[in-house]
Design an enzyme around this catalytic site. Sequence first.
Site, mmCIF file in Angstrom:
data_model
loop_
_atom_site.group_PDB
_atom_site.id
_atom_site.type_symbol
_atom_site.label_atom_id
_atom_site.label_comp_id
_atom_site.label_asym_id
_atom_site.label_seq_id
_atom_site.Cartn_x
_atom_site.Cartn_y
_atom_site.Cartn_z
ATOM 1 N N GLY A 137 0.838 -1.191 0.000
ATOM 2 C CA GLY A 137 0.000 0.000 0.000
ATOM 3 C C GLY A 137 0.870 1.237 0.000
ATOM 4 C CG HIS A 166 0.550 6.946 5.597
ATOM 5 N ND1 HIS A 166 1.732 7.447 6.084
ATOM 6 C CD2 HIS A 166 0.759 5.612 5.398
ATOM 7 C CE1 HIS A 166 2.619 6.459 6.194
ATOM 8 N NE2 HIS A 166 2.054 5.338 5.793
ATOM 9 C CG HIS A 176 -0.183 1.396 7.508
ATOM 10 N ND1 HIS A 176 0.820 0.968 8.366
ATOM 11 C CD2 HIS A 176 0.434 2.237 6.616
ATOM 12 C CE1 HIS A 176 1.961 1.530 8.006
ATOM 13 N NE2 HIS A 176 1.753 2.301 6.948
#
Length: 151
Positions: free
Chosen positions: A46, A134, A130
């Site tokens: 990712g 960000h 996750h």
Amino acid sequence: MSVRKIITIGDELLSKKCHEVTKFDDRLFALLDDMQETMRDSDGVGLAAPQVGILRRVVVIDVGEGYFELINPKIISCEGSQYGTEGCLSVPGKHGDVERPMLVTFEAYDRNGNKYDKTVEGLFARCVCHELDHLDGKLYVEIADNLADNE
Ligand code: NI
């Protein structure tokens, strides 16, 4: 397509909140294509736009269940929990343990501006959480246990 430079922990751009995408144009397509290539070049599962220095709510993911582009993504619901190891291309050479939901339902736009939703589990769910962190300027190291150097 080209591989962009991945910025690393300590760069202030990684702690900024990203802006929503409002134009689904050639610039966005180029960003997405470059992000896909950059993720693959680094063997990542990712990548979020701020990791290449772009403060837009754009994420690409491929955990082995197909390639997905998430624009202006939002988590709608979560279920269960999982505890396991995470790493990040912006925190090279490290890993740590993070608790995440086992099941995540999110909605996002594709590159053509069409809204979709999807329910994912396991590694895909971990990755969505996750990467979305960000977009809000958060790194997994802030919530990880047992942060350690890779072997
Ligand atoms: Ni990351």
